[in-house]
Write a protein that holds these residues in place. Structure first.
Motif, PDB file in Angstrom:
ATOM      1  N   UNK A  22      39.050  43.563  44.303  1.00  0.00           N
ATOM      2  CA  UNK A  22      40.367  42.929  44.317  1.00  0.00           C
ATOM      3  C   UNK A  22      41.099  43.256  43.027  1.00  0.00           C
ATOM      4  N   UNK A  23      42.419  43.404  43.123  1.00  0.00           N
ATOM      5  CA  UNK A  23      43.222  43.646  41.932  1.00  0.00           C
ATOM      6  C   UNK A  23      42.833  44.910  41.197  1.00  0.00           C
ATOM      7  N   UNK A  24      42.346  45.918  41.941  1.00  0.00           N
ATOM      8  CA  UNK A  24      41.937  47.174  41.321  1.00  0.00           C
ATOM      9  C   UNK A  24      40.608  47.088  40.597  1.00  0.00           C
ATOM     10  N   UNK A  25      39.889  45.987  40.773  1.00  0.00           N
ATOM     11  CA  UNK A  25      38.604  45.819  40.098  1.00  0.00           C
ATOM     12  C   UNK A  25      37.515  45.528  41.123  1.00  0.00           C
ATOM     13  N   UNK A  39      41.480  33.768  38.689  1.00  0.00           N
ATOM     14  CA  UNK A  39      42.917  34.045  38.721  1.00  0.00           C
ATOM     15  C   UNK A  39      43.197  35.422  39.304  1.00  0.00           C
ATOM     16  N   UNK A  40      42.404  36.417  38.904  1.00  0.00           N
ATOM     17  CA  UNK A  40      42.590  37.777  39.423  1.00  0.00           C
ATOM     18  C   UNK A  40      42.352  37.819  40.918  1.00  0.00           C
ATOM     19  N   UNK A  41      41.297  37.163  41.374  1.00  0.00           N
ATOM     20  CA  UNK A  41      40.998  37.151  42.808  1.00  0.00           C
ATOM     21  C   UNK A  41      42.081  36.420  43.589  1.00  0.00           C
ATOM     22  N   UNK A  44      45.108  38.461  44.014  1.00  0.00           N
ATOM     23  CA  UNK A  44      44.909  39.537  44.985  1.00  0.00           C
ATOM     24  C   UNK A  44      44.757  39.000  46.406  1.00  0.00           C
ATOM     25  N   UNK A  45      45.132  37.737  46.610  1.00  0.00           N
ATOM     26  CA  UNK A  45      45.137  37.099  47.931  1.00  0.00           C
ATOM     27  C   UNK A  45      43.730  36.838  48.467  1.00  0.00           C
ATOM     28  N   UNK A  46      42.748  36.763  47.587  1.00  0.00           N
ATOM     29  CA  UNK A  46      41.407  36.349  48.014  1.00  0.00           C
ATOM     30  C   UNK A  46      41.395  34.821  48.051  1.00  0.00           C
ATOM     31  N   UNK A  47      41.090  34.267  49.192  1.00  0.00           N
ATOM     32  CA  UNK A  47      41.160  32.814  49.357  1.00  0.00           C
ATOM     33  C   UNK A  47      39.807  32.124  49.277  1.00  0.00           C
ATOM     34  N   UNK A  48      38.727  32.864  49.566  1.00  0.00           N
ATOM     35  CA  UNK A  48      37.405  32.275  49.497  1.00  0.00           C
ATOM     36  C   UNK A  48      36.362  33.346  49.236  1.00  0.00           C
ATOM     37  N   UNK A  49      35.276  32.949  48.632  1.00  0.00           N
ATOM     38  CA  UNK A  49      34.172  33.867  48.323  1.00  0.00           C
ATOM     39  C   UNK A  49      32.854  33.147  48.587  1.00  0.00           C
TER      40      UNK A  49
END
Length: 539
Positions: A22-25, A39-41, A44-49
């Motif tokens: 996400x976010x190029x990483x 914050x980076x996730x 990048x529109x990541x809502x859950x992990x």
């Protein structure tokens, strides 16, 4: 330990269970998510992990692996730093590995999170060869299981490396009428190769008639000369305990301890002794350079390990060496690749102008030591295989500050042209067999050997860990470890810059190694910075 699918806003401090890009990483599994990561996730529109959360009775994977590995081994071994739940054990010199299989089995039966894998017992090992790996399967192990493992291991470490020690061997070859000299020459050639490979040598050679009296006299002369072991090559194979060679051992005043071994080729080996000297009646296959039963005996003799009746009788499992269609050419002389510790060369960059300090900052003292000496001491105490210091400004004084350390110096005449010139000098000075370069700055005195060892332990190009960078709180700093594959690109850099831009070019190969303190971010460029670090040091 509990796993859960977690909303991103509640993921800080949890362990990422699956990699996320996400976010190029690339956020790799096992990462403890920081506030910046979350914050980076989220951006990048990541809502859950999917994350793992440790419970009060869990011990984090690296600490569990470290504690178990620390008690697993003895002798000429080195226990590597733990990383991603794995701690490896390496040979520090050539020798024979001995493994207590029963203890290893008990360790592996304690809990499914704890695994220990080793080489086979009595394996011949070379320097830096991996002998064992301790791996914690999930992200943690139950503390109770780790403590049980520690109690089990305290009585006797199950993994040991018995180093080879030089032997002064005698060779006695017997001959029958009409036997050609080249056959006896072959005896000497084969044994020279075997013994020299173990750091030993033949100090006495005799060729005598294939008669018990002549052989007995030769054995006594070898014993008087201080030879041990005494190796006897018969003109014909030993067939029983009344044959020429066993009879000669008894006539010399010795005794036969065992005849025969469950290894093929090598069945007709005979063991005897004369006082404190070992006498070995050799099988015909010992003339061959290929692996045979005599090698198993010779390795143990060179390592100071017993080779009696019980030891020989236990060689049957794994003793089938004969070439058969389903196992083609197991005795082939092609070199076998074995897992080994990476050979990492450290480069300390100590050539700069120190323009912001107004004097050579590397010679400023902190805790009674010059800054560059503190860095060099840490590297010298680490698992780095070789250390090169690149000098430039005040080269003589920098070298004097490092007197007595096991390192080499290379002078950079172009140091005023920038960091890249020193980096190139350091890379060029490393041995050709280095697998990687660890680049350190001479003005970062808080770097310790534990962090360096952790970077080396993390290095594994096969697992896409080809660039290992020290971090603190998710911020990248120094040192950085670079696989050899990057050396050509690093040699092409110009100006007052290092190689960190390559991390952006190869993000999938970067491994971040979190430090326990701010050492990776602490460099000293000004008098104020030096004073601040001095104030923060423990009294």
């Amino acid at each position: 330990m509990e796993f859960e699918l977690c909303p991103i806003n509640h993921a800080q401090g949890a362990i990422l269970a699956h990699a996320v890009r996400a976010g190029g990483r690339l956020f790799k599994k096992g990462r403890v998510l920081t506030g910046d990561d979350v914050a980076t996730l989220r951006d990048a529109a990541v809502t859950e992990v999917t994350v793992a959360r440790l419970q009060p009775d869990d011990l984090v994977e690296d600490e569990a692996a470290r504690r178990i590995a620390a008690l697993c081994a003895s002798g000429s071994v080195r226990v590597g730093a733990a990383f991603t739940g794995r701690a490896n054990i390496y040979a520090t010199e050539p020798g024979v590995a001995t493994i207590d299989a029963a203890t290893i089995d008990r360790l592996n039966a304690l809990h499914e999170s704890i695994t220990v894998a080793t080489v086979a017992s009595f394996t011949r090992a070379v320097t830096r060869q991996m002998l064992a790996t301790i791996k914690i399967i999930p992200f943690a192990a139950p503390l109770a299981a780790v403590e049980t493992a520690e109690r089990l291991l305290r009585s006797a470490p199950p993994i040991c490396l018995a180093p080879f020690r030089p032997m002064k061997a005698a060779l006695i070859s017997t001959a029958l009428p009409g036997m050609k000299a080249p056959l006896l020459d072959k005896n000497r050639t084969a044994l020279d190769a075997r013994l020299n490979g173990l750091g030993s040598a033949i100090v006495l050679e005799e060729r005598v008639a294939h008669e018990a009296g002549a052989v007995a006299a030769a054995i006594r002369r070898a014993k008087s000369a201080g030879a041990d072991p005494i190796l006897v090559f018969g003109a014909s194979a030993i067939t029983d305990r009344r044959d020429v060679i066993p009879a000669a051992i008894e006539q010399a005043g010795g005794r036969v301890t065992h005849f025969g071994m469950p290894v093929d080729p090598g069945n007709l080996l005979l063991m005897g002794e004369l006082d404190d000297a070992r006498v070995v009646g050799l099988p015909g296959c010992a003339r061959s350079p290929k692996l045979n039963g005599f090698d198993f005996v010779l390795w143990r003799l060179a390592a100071g390990l017993p080779v009696g009746r019980s030891e020989l009788a236990a060689m049957g499992v794994g003793g089938l060496l004969t070439e058969i269609p389903t196992r083609p050419q197991p005795r082939d002389e092609r070199p076998i690749e074995v897992p080994r510790a990476p050979k990492v060369g450290a480069i300390i960059l100590a050539a700069g102008l120190s323009s912001r300090m107004g004097r050579n900052k590397l010679l400023e003292t902190l805790g009674g030591k010059p800054l560059v000496r503190r860095v060099a001491d840490a590297v010298a105490a680490s698992a780095a295989s070789t250390v090169c210091v690149v000098t430039g400004n005040s080269a003589d004084r920098v070298e004097a500050a490092l007197t007595g350390l096991p390192l080499t110096f290379v002078h950079n005449p172009d140091y005023s042209k920038g960091l890249s010139t020193s980096l190139k000098q350091g890379l060029s000075a490393l041995p050709d067999d280095c697998d990687a370069a660890l680049v350190l700055l001479g003005d970062m005195p808080m770097i310790g050997s534990a962090l360096i060892d952790k970077l080396i332990a993390a290095f594994d190009p096969a697992e896409d860990r080809a660039i290992c960078v020290a971090t603190r709180g998710g911020r990248r700093g120094n040192p950085v470890l670079w696989a050899r594959r990057f050396f050509p690109e690093m040699m092409a850099i110009e100006g007052d810059v290092g190689a960190k831009h390559l991390m952006g070019a190869y993000p999938e190969l970067v491994c971040e190694v979190e430090a326990d303190d701010d050492a990776p971010l602490t460099d000293i460029d000004t008098p104020a910075a030096l004073e601040a670090v001095a104030r923060a040091m423990p009294a």
